[in-house]
Design a protein around this motif. Sequence first.
Motif, PDB file in Angstrom:
ATOM      1  N   LEU A 157      -2.383 -10.172 -46.098  1.00  0.00           N
ATOM      2  CA  LEU A 157      -3.113  -9.171 -46.843  1.00  0.00           C
ATOM      3  C   LEU A 157      -3.224  -9.321 -48.262  1.00  0.00           C
ATOM      4  O   LEU A 157      -4.002  -9.127 -49.020  1.00  0.00           O
ATOM      5  N   GLY A 158      -2.151  -9.728 -48.670  1.00  0.00           N
ATOM      6  CA  GLY A 158      -1.698  -9.887 -50.022  1.00  0.00           C
ATOM      7  C   GLY A 158      -2.476 -10.878 -50.790  1.00  0.00           C
ATOM      8  O   GLY A 158      -2.710 -11.119 -51.853  1.00  0.00           O
ATOM      9  N   GLN A 159      -2.498 -11.834 -49.965  1.00  0.00           N
ATOM     10  CA  GLN A 159      -2.687 -13.582 -50.409  1.00  0.00           C
ATOM     11  C   GLN A 159      -4.323 -13.742 -50.401  1.00  0.00           C
ATOM     12  O   GLN A 159      -4.652 -14.824 -51.021  1.00  0.00           O
ATOM     13  N   PHE A 160      -4.906 -13.295 -49.305  1.00  0.00           N
ATOM     14  CA  PHE A 160      -6.229 -13.855 -48.985  1.00  0.00           C
ATOM     15  C   PHE A 160      -7.397 -12.830 -49.081  1.00  0.00           C
ATOM     16  O   PHE A 160      -7.287 -11.623 -49.141  1.00  0.00           O
ATOM     17  N   SER A 162     -10.363 -11.084 -47.773  1.00  0.00           N
ATOM     18  CA  SER A 162     -10.634 -10.684 -46.249  1.00  0.00           C
ATOM     19  C   SER A 162     -12.187 -10.931 -46.001  1.00  0.00           C
ATOM     20  O   SER A 162     -12.246 -10.696 -44.637  1.00  0.00           O
ATOM     21  N   ASN A 163     -12.948 -11.613 -46.752  1.00  0.00           N
ATOM     22  CA  ASN A 163     -14.312 -11.958 -46.251  1.00  0.00           C
ATOM     23  C   ASN A 163     -14.324 -13.241 -45.874  1.00  0.00           C
ATOM     24  O   ASN A 163     -15.545 -13.776 -45.480  1.00  0.00           O
ATOM     25  N   LEU A 164     -13.261 -13.960 -46.014  1.00  0.00           N
ATOM     26  CA  LEU A 164     -13.331 -15.636 -45.670  1.00  0.00           C
ATOM     27  C   LEU A 164     -12.579 -15.789 -44.385  1.00  0.00           C
ATOM     28  O   LEU A 164     -11.704 -15.397 -44.355  1.00  0.00           O
ATOM     29  N   PRO A 165     -12.923 -17.016 -43.553  1.00  0.00           N
ATOM     30  CA  PRO A 165     -12.153 -17.194 -42.403  1.00  0.00           C
ATOM     31  C   PRO A 165     -10.688 -17.761 -42.941  1.00  0.00           C
ATOM     32  O   PRO A 165     -10.586 -18.293 -43.994  1.00  0.00           O
ATOM     33  N   LEU A 166      -9.978 -17.461 -41.919  1.00  0.00           N
ATOM     34  CA  LEU A 166      -8.424 -17.896 -41.991  1.00  0.00           C
ATOM     35  C   LEU A 166      -8.070 -19.056 -40.946  1.00  0.00           C
ATOM     36  O   LEU A 166      -8.458 -18.863 -39.901  1.00  0.00           O
ATOM     37  N   VAL A 167      -7.520 -20.110 -41.482  1.00  0.00           N
ATOM     38  CA  VAL A 167      -6.694 -20.875 -40.565  1.00  0.00           C
ATOM     39  C   VAL A 167      -5.280 -20.945 -40.863  1.00  0.00           C
ATOM     40  O   VAL A 167      -4.740 -21.090 -41.932  1.00  0.00           O
ATOM     41  N   CYS A 168      -4.650 -20.611 -39.508  1.00  0.00           N
ATOM     42  CA  CYS A 168      -3.112 -20.580 -39.461  1.00  0.00           C
ATOM     43  C   CYS A 168      -2.746 -21.850 -38.877  1.00  0.00           C
ATOM     44  O   CYS A 168      -3.105 -22.069 -37.767  1.00  0.00           O
ATOM     45  N   ILE A 169      -1.676 -22.330 -39.401  1.00  0.00           N
ATOM     46  CA  ILE A 169      -1.015 -23.769 -39.000  1.00  0.00           C
ATOM     47  C   ILE A 169       0.486 -23.539 -38.737  1.00  0.00           C
ATOM     48  O   ILE A 169       1.087 -22.953 -39.523  1.00  0.00           O
ATOM     49  N   SER A 170       0.980 -23.707 -37.613  1.00  0.00           N
ATOM     50  CA  SER A 170       2.326 -23.932 -37.437  1.00  0.00           C
ATOM     51  C   SER A 170       2.727 -25.296 -36.893  1.00  0.00           C
ATOM     52  O   SER A 170       2.161 -25.747 -35.759  1.00  0.00           O
ATOM     53  N   THR A 193      -6.973 -11.370 -36.977  1.00  0.00           N
ATOM     54  CA  THR A 193      -8.739 -11.220 -36.794  1.00  0.00           C
ATOM     55  C   THR A 193      -9.059  -9.977 -36.972  1.00  0.00           C
ATOM     56  O   THR A 193     -10.518  -9.580 -37.386  1.00  0.00           O
ATOM     57  N   LEU A 194      -8.266  -8.818 -37.119  1.00  0.00           N
ATOM     58  CA  LEU A 194      -8.754  -7.404 -37.604  1.00  0.00           C
ATOM     59  C   LEU A 194      -9.128  -7.429 -38.926  1.00  0.00           C
ATOM     60  O   LEU A 194      -9.767  -6.536 -39.411  1.00  0.00           O
TER      61      LEU A 194
END
Length: 285
Positions: A157-160, A162-170, A193-194
């Motif tokens: 929430l602090g870094q991105f 919220s209007n753009l897609p996010l890809v999370c990698i581990s 996704t919320l």
Amino acid sequence: MLRDRFAGSARISFTAHYTGYVWHRHHWSPKGFDTGLGHLAYLGLAPINRMTRQLYGFDLETLLLQRHALIDHLLTGIAGEVGPIQVLELAAGLSPRGYRLLQSPQLDIRQYVEVDLPEMAARKRRLIDRLPGRHPRILTADLFPQGGGNPLEQLSLGQFDSNLPLVCISEGLINYFDLDAVQRLWRQIAALTLSFPRVDYLSDLFEQPPNRPGHRLMTLGRSLLSLAVRGRVHLHFENDEQAQSALLANGFGRAALLDPATAGPIEQMPASDAPSLVRVIHAQA
Ligand SMILES: C[S@@+](CC[C@H](N)C(=O)[O-])C[C@H]1O[C@@H](n2cnc3c(N)ncnc32)[C@H](O)[C@@H]1O
């Protein structure tokens, strides 16, 4: 007790040095990402790599490069499909992915955030600070906090935007933690996704298929790695279907388990003569 647990997580940082050395050896990362510890681990594992190459047609190094090449391929594919993206790379260690992709004029990566434990994050910051060009933002977090809580919520929430897609990698994380902890993390990723229009999750995953070729090798590999990190290595699932069901049960709407060895011709992907023991998860919340 908290300190013990944290030290337990920090032991896993050792594996990032090995990976960092392999990256550098294959010219995937700039000078400095190859640490002395990584070189030592590489030399120590060389006889095992030679043995598995002769007996089974693949080695640890190939397995590593294959899954990273596939993760890069999937990430660039998502960027090609959706346009501007943001990336959150968990337990990034000495991965050069963020730095490398941020220099690519073809990719519209608006924000790239890496997360790791304090010592590794500090080391990475020191390395990255000397390099020219765009840098990933490197943050510190324990992804498995003892008292619960959701570190991802705070981070994202602090870094991105919220209007753009996010890809999370581990990568190189999931198999060091028990199923409860992993499922908690998966639920936290899926819940993003919320906050974002689309969330993709990319990760490696080692399974342990019973009584199939590679079973004994996995058992040996698991024991050696457990010894190296002085902790248990968890092989949570026996097959792709089990892993897929768990991802769907923990909040993802779609989940595919991909075999890097049969994923098709991919740039920089080394070939091997055998099906891979590792899978790459591509899930979407
Ligand atoms: C195998 S390395 C990751 C390698 C990296 N993905 C790469 O591509 O080079 C595992 C990483 O997980 C990090 N790690 C272990 N426990 C963690 C935790 N509880 N929270 C955050 N990071 C953790 C370690 O510090 C280490 O950098």
